[in-house]
Design an enzyme around this catalytic site. Structure first.
Site, short mmCIF file in Angstrom:
data_model
loop_
_atom_site.label_atom_id
_atom_site.label_comp_id
_atom_site.label_asym_id
_atom_site.label_seq_id
_atom_site.Cartn_x
_atom_site.Cartn_y
_atom_site.Cartn_z
N ASP A 36 0.82 -1.23 0.00
CA ASP A 36 0.00 0.00 0.00
C ASP A 36 0.84 1.27 0.00
O ASP A 36 0.58 2.19 -0.78
CB ASP A 36 -1.10 0.00 1.08
CG ASP A 36 -0.62 0.01 2.52
OD1 ASP A 36 0.59 -0.20 2.76
OD2 ASP A 36 -1.48 0.21 3.41
N LEU A 125 -6.39 -7.08 13.26
CA LEU A 125 -7.64 -6.92 12.51
C LEU A 125 -8.04 -5.45 12.41
O LEU A 125 -9.14 -5.12 12.00
CB LEU A 125 -8.76 -7.74 13.17
CG LEU A 125 -8.44 -9.24 13.31
CD1 LEU A 125 -9.62 -10.00 13.92
CD2 LEU A 125 -8.08 -9.86 11.96
N SER A 126 -7.12 -4.58 12.78
CA SER A 126 -7.27 -3.14 12.62
C SER A 126 -8.45 -2.55 13.37
O SER A 126 -9.29 -1.86 12.80
CB SER A 126 -7.34 -2.79 11.13
OG SER A 126 -6.65 -1.59 10.94
N ASP A 172 -6.26 0.04 5.53
CA ASP A 172 -7.17 -0.34 6.63
C ASP A 172 -8.40 0.56 6.69
O ASP A 172 -9.52 0.10 6.83
CB ASP A 172 -6.43 -0.28 7.98
CG ASP A 172 -5.23 -1.21 8.01
OD1 ASP A 172 -5.08 -2.04 7.09
OD2 ASP A 172 -4.44 -1.11 8.97
N TYR A 221 9.64 -1.56 10.66
CA TYR A 221 8.68 -1.09 9.66
C TYR A 221 9.26 0.11 8.90
O TYR A 221 9.22 0.16 7.67
CB TYR A 221 7.39 -0.69 10.40
CG TYR A 221 6.22 -0.36 9.50
CD1 TYR A 221 5.30 -1.36 9.15
CD2 TYR A 221 5.99 0.93 9.04
CE1 TYR A 221 4.21 -1.06 8.34
CE2 TYR A 221 4.91 1.23 8.23
CZ TYR A 221 4.02 0.24 7.88
OH TYR A 221 2.96 0.53 7.08
#
Ligand code: ADP
Ligand code: MG
Length: 390
Positions: A36, A125-126, A172, A221
């Site tokens: 993304d 699962l955001s 998300d 990240y």
């Protein structure tokens, strides 16, 4: 269905009934990981788990928020002051939303808010995107802001990026805002266009949280992100979306090993998203299985974001069902969850295999969610019948 509990709790806490509500789902990404923020393709779907917000306008400039998930805590934000960080971690998400909406010039006012959610938190699962989108939907309706679902998603992402210090992409929030029942969404993160792909009715989505303690996630990240940006720059393209494998090969000697590997993951993953969407359309589980296995291998070897616990969960599912399941790590990596797509009748086999083998091998207890693809953001007003309740 509006949870009656939400309505009743609101009345108990605020001694008045709520006027409107909003709800938005958590999500799972089927394929397209770490694409993304490289302007690439992703294929997530929303889940049946949702975060609800009930609200009533106040006649002052305070936002007063409770969450059924954090009983006995109350977040109060005075909109007459600049919005800063507060002491409650969950309260900072409310502050983050208030901050970005005001920063973008949207006029807010006082609001009593009650949140309730069955989205598991911190399970990949955001739940944070569900909260941001649901709150955004509530503000949009309460103050007549005329925002599109896409704008609500972008504001949610901005809240994470600018206030919560989390440099997430748009996936998300966008899937939470724009999903449809029983559909996966192929999102093109370059122009935010969306194509819907029905998830065949015979398939179940099993999400298995490894419960592996995630550490150093933020710094790793950010390193992945800079490897991707450097690789794109060395290839002379504005993002890895514009890159191809032949171009990557020609520039290989100018790159670090990591830059090359990160770029190879993103380029091949974008192609796998397109192929997986086609496999869904054709209800071709064994093709999906191949693609998701290739995605996991790429995330393990090239992007280097899996851990033995998530590799192990993928292996356990594959040993149990072979190509009758499509399995890979999903979400931010370094632990987190695995998604296993299989036929409904095979779900008990997956659960049995994981529950007998995972803890024995890794000393961790998994959490399993049998999910299906739910709807995106919904808002409404409480009906007179509901208002008369109790
Ligand atoms: P994830 O988004 O993967 O579930 P995050 O750490 O990004 O995990 O977000 C989880 C945080 O979001 C929680 O710690 C809490 O602060 C906030 N949150 C999520 N759902 C709720 C809720 N229903 N009520 C209050 N805060 C929530
Ligand atoms: Mg989150």
């Amino acid at each position: 269905m509006i949870p009656v509990q939400l309505f009743e709790q609101f009345e108990t806490l605020f001694a008045t009934s709520p006027q409107g509500y909003s709800s938005a789902p958590g999500r799972v990404n089927l394929i397209g990981e770490f694409t993304d923020y490289n302007e690439g393709l992703v294929l997530p779907c929303a889940l049946q788990f949702r975060t609800w917000v009930a609200y009533r306008l106040r006649d002052d400039n305070l936002i007063k928020a409770y969450s059924i998930n954090y009983p006995d805590e109350c977040e109060v934000i005075d909109l007459n002051e600049p919005v800063r960080h507060g002491l409650l971690h969950w309260g900072n998400y409310i502050r983050a939303i208030a901050y970005v909406y005001q920063k973008q010039g949207y006029q807010l006012g006082g609001l009593d808010i009650l949140i309730s959610s069955d989205v598991p938190q911190g399970a990949g699962l955001s739940s944070s995107a569900a909260l941001e989108v649901s709150l955004g939907g509530a503000l949009n309706q309460a103050f007549g802001l005329a925002l599109s679902e896409q704008q609500i998603a972008l504001l949610g992402q901005q809240a994470e990026n600018e206030f919560m210090d989390c440099q997430c992409g748009i996936m998300d929030q966008l899937v939470s805002a724009k999903a449809s029942q029983n559909q996966a969404l192929m999102i093109d993160c370059q122009d935010l266009s969306i194509q819907h792909y029905p998830i065949p009715e015979d398939l179940a989505l099993v999400v298995i949280n490894s419960n592996f303690p995630r550490k150093l996630v933020e710094s790793e990240y950010n390193l992945r992100r800079s490897d991707c940006m450097n690789a794109a720059a060395k290839m002379g393209v504005s993002s890895l979306r514009e890159a191809t494998m032949p171009l990557l090969e020609t520039v290989r000697s100018k790159m670090t090993v990591n830059e090359f590997k990160r770029a190879r993951h993103v380029i091949t993953e974008n192609a796998r998203v397109v192929a997986a969407a086609k496999a869904l359309l054709q209800d071709d589980l064994s093709r999906l299985s191949e693609l998701m296995t290739a995605s996991h291998t790429s995330l393990k070897q090239d992007f280097e974001v899996t851990v033995p616990a998530t590799d192990g969960l993928v292996e356990i599912c594959q040993q149990a069902l072979g190509n009758r399941c499509a399995t890979r790590m999903t979400g931010g990596g370094f632990g987190g969850a695995v998604i296993c797509i299989c036929h409904h009748e095979d779900v008990p086999k997956v659960i049995k295999a994981v529950s007998t083998q995972y803890c024995a091998s890794f000393g961790l207890e998994e959490t399993i969610y049998v999910a299906h693809a739910g709807d995106g953001l919904q808002t409404g007003v409480f009906e007179a019948a509901m208002a008369a309740h109790g």
